[in-house]
Design an enzyme around this catalytic site. Sequence first.
Site, mmCIF file in Angstrom:
data_model
loop_
_atom_site.group_PDB
_atom_site.id
_atom_site.type_symbol
_atom_site.label_atom_id
_atom_site.label_comp_id
_atom_site.label_asym_id
_atom_site.label_seq_id
_atom_site.Cartn_x
_atom_site.Cartn_y
_atom_site.Cartn_z
ATOM 1 N N CYS A 88 -15.277 -27.928 -38.767
ATOM 2 C CA CYS A 88 -15.260 -28.680 -40.038
ATOM 3 C C CYS A 88 -14.149 -29.725 -40.079
ATOM 4 O O CYS A 88 -14.076 -30.524 -41.005
ATOM 5 C CB CYS A 88 -15.145 -27.720 -41.212
ATOM 6 S SG CYS A 88 -16.596 -26.666 -41.346
ATOM 7 N N HIS A 336 -20.953 -31.179 -48.094
ATOM 8 C CA HIS A 336 -20.182 -30.997 -46.863
ATOM 9 C C HIS A 336 -21.034 -31.313 -45.635
ATOM 10 O O HIS A 336 -21.432 -30.411 -44.891
ATOM 11 C CB HIS A 336 -19.655 -29.553 -46.844
ATOM 12 C CG HIS A 336 -18.800 -29.213 -45.671
ATOM 13 N ND1 HIS A 336 -18.084 -30.147 -44.943
ATOM 14 C CD2 HIS A 336 -18.521 -27.997 -45.083
ATOM 15 C CE1 HIS A 336 -17.443 -29.539 -43.968
ATOM 16 N NE2 HIS A 336 -17.689 -28.244 -44.029
HETATM 17 N N1 COA Z 1 -23.997 -25.150 -55.357
HETATM 18 C C1 COA Z 1 -24.772 -25.417 -56.431
HETATM 19 N N2 COA Z 1 -26.124 -25.530 -56.386
HETATM 20 C C2 COA Z 1 -26.691 -25.350 -55.179
HETATM 21 C C3 COA Z 1 -25.950 -25.070 -54.021
HETATM 22 C C4 COA Z 1 -24.556 -24.972 -54.133
HETATM 23 N N3 COA Z 1 -23.824 -24.683 -53.074
HETATM 24 N N4 COA Z 1 -26.794 -24.960 -52.973
HETATM 25 C C5 COA Z 1 -28.042 -25.164 -53.456
HETATM 26 N N5 COA Z 1 -27.977 -25.386 -54.794
HETATM 27 C C6 COA Z 1 -29.100 -25.576 -55.687
HETATM 28 C C7 COA Z 1 -30.020 -26.681 -55.216
HETATM 29 O O1 COA Z 1 -29.703 -27.920 -55.827
HETATM 30 C C8 COA Z 1 -31.366 -26.182 -55.695
HETATM 31 O O2 COA Z 1 -31.471 -26.437 -57.092
HETATM 32 P P1 COA Z 1 -32.874 -26.896 -57.741
HETATM 33 O O3 COA Z 1 -33.815 -25.744 -57.484
HETATM 34 O O4 COA Z 1 -32.514 -27.111 -59.178
HETATM 35 O O5 COA Z 1 -33.251 -28.124 -57.002
HETATM 36 C C9 COA Z 1 -31.272 -24.679 -55.520
HETATM 37 O O6 COA Z 1 -29.867 -24.372 -55.598
HETATM 38 C C10 COA Z 1 -31.847 -24.172 -54.211
HETATM 39 O O7 COA Z 1 -31.396 -25.039 -53.169
HETATM 40 P P2 COA Z 1 -31.534 -24.711 -51.621
HETATM 41 O O8 COA Z 1 -31.066 -25.880 -50.844
HETATM 42 O O9 COA Z 1 -32.929 -24.198 -51.379
HETATM 43 O O10 COA Z 1 -30.491 -23.559 -51.464
HETATM 44 P P3 COA Z 1 -30.448 -22.402 -50.407
HETATM 45 O O11 COA Z 1 -30.765 -21.138 -51.132
HETATM 46 O O12 COA Z 1 -31.226 -22.744 -49.179
HETATM 47 O O13 COA Z 1 -28.931 -22.422 -49.990
HETATM 48 C C11 COA Z 1 -26.690 -21.687 -50.056
HETATM 49 C C12 COA Z 1 -27.904 -22.040 -50.887
HETATM 50 C C13 COA Z 1 -25.514 -21.372 -50.982
HETATM 51 C C14 COA Z 1 -26.975 -20.458 -49.198
HETATM 52 C C15 COA Z 1 -26.359 -22.897 -49.139
HETATM 53 O O14 COA Z 1 -26.033 -23.994 -49.973
HETATM 54 C C16 COA Z 1 -25.216 -22.612 -48.195
HETATM 55 O O15 COA Z 1 -25.427 -22.004 -47.141
HETATM 56 N N6 COA Z 1 -23.995 -23.081 -48.516
HETATM 57 C C17 COA Z 1 -22.850 -22.888 -47.644
HETATM 58 C C18 COA Z 1 -22.798 -23.986 -46.616
HETATM 59 C C19 COA Z 1 -21.816 -23.669 -45.517
HETATM 60 O O16 COA Z 1 -21.630 -22.528 -45.141
HETATM 61 N N7 COA Z 1 -21.162 -24.690 -44.965
HETATM 62 C C20 COA Z 1 -20.157 -24.502 -43.954
HETATM 63 C C21 COA Z 1 -18.887 -24.159 -44.659
HETATM 64 S S1 COA Z 1 -17.565 -23.749 -43.577
#
Ligand code: COA
Length: 390
Positions: A88, A336
């Site tokens: 990252c 990110h």
């Molecule tokens: N914060 C707020 N809203 C979020 C979000 C987040 N982090 N991630 C997704 N959403 C919302 C989307 O906008 C969508 O909303 P909508 O239905 O109103 O359009 C809904 O949640 C579903 O989105 P989707 O992309 O299908 O989410 P997901 O379930 O596939 O993934 C997480 C959600 C949290 C698992 C994913 O964002 C994630 O893995 N985040 C961490 C990323 C990471 O680890 N990065 C490296 C860091 S070191």
Amino acid sequence: MKNKVAVVGFGMIKFGELFEKSYEDMMSEAYLNALKSVDNGIDQKEIQAAWLGTCIGSIIKREILTGASLAEPLSFMPRPVSRLENACATGSDAFRNACFAVASGAYDVALALGAEKMRDVPPIESLQGVVARGMHPIYARGMTAPAVFAFYANRHMHDFGTTKQQMAYVAVKNHKNGALDPYSHFQRPIKLEDALKAPMVCSPLGLFDCCPVTDGAAAVIITRAELAKKYTDTPIYVAGLGLATDTFNLASKPDFTTFYATVEAGKEAYKMAGIGPDDIDLAEVHDCFTITEILDTEDLGFCKKGEGGKFIEQGNTEIGGKIPINPSGGLKSKGHPIGATGVAQICEISWHLRNEADKRQVSGAEIGLTHNLGGTGSVASVTILSNKQL
Ligand code: COA
């Protein structure tokens, strides 16, 4: 290194789910925005070398990424382009290496560009396995980034009484700031109760404790400090750079309440700049998860160890607070796109130091800090920028 390099141009694209743009489209748009931002103009042939930060290109099944991945779409050939990957911290390390090359006198003008295309595949494909790569197969079972950072959240709660509500304050603040940032993936504020009752991802981290998975690109043009005024009346000087490593292996970590790479990278950058945490007017820190921002705040010396949760709850890190943190919305709201994140943070700090950050402007900002943390905390980078030579 201090005061030898200046940022004279910077630009990014709006982060988000950019299905309509290719990796090359994103890079080109960020590059053009950076070129356009150079007040006195720049001929793109003046840029002698480039550093490309992309972290997970291979995982989303692109061809092998090389310097040519930037050189071809940007018509940059035959000039040298290095492609860099450092978890990252990829984007900020691309910037750091470009700075060293310019400071050494090897080049007068260079480009650091970060880009990441993450949404074309589901998060489980783009991210699963990044954390567990190269380890015993048992680690791949559920060992995603939320799972790693949940260890830190649980231990910090246990040792210091940090609460789920304090983590939710980070999300509320960063979504509020993101709503003021036209480049942010999410552009709407959230309520504290929404953050608290959001679906659980990995206890205690819920949906609003996690940064989203995002596409994006950002670019920065740098030059030797003595040449900066040719390009702009308001150069941003690089005052300090720090990069540090720590063990990747969770079983080898001495504890789960400090990111030691952040502490060391911060020390190096503060030492180079000849200043301390109290001199920083604003910071863009690596809030991949809300708990990470709490630890960052402690590890970078903005408050005492164990007091990060309380410090944030008391409003110290709001725009207008003691030390505004993540006025862009941070990773939590801005998104990110891994390789782009560090470069975009440098854009954000540069806007503030030039008093050009519009509704989210931190008033009177003169010195800003950026911070990235990656690979279970195994690498961290810190950059200190100033609108005058310190
Ligand atoms: N914060 C707020 N809203 C979020 C979000 C987040 N982090 N991630 C997704 N959403 C919302 C989307 O906008 C969508 O909303 P909508 O239905 O109103 O359009 C809904 O949640 C579903 O989105 P989707 O992309 O299908 O989410 P997901 O379930 O596939 O993934 C997480 C959600 C949290 C698992 C994913 O964002 C994630 O893995 N985040 C961490 C990323 C990471 O680890 N990065 C490296 C860091 S070191």
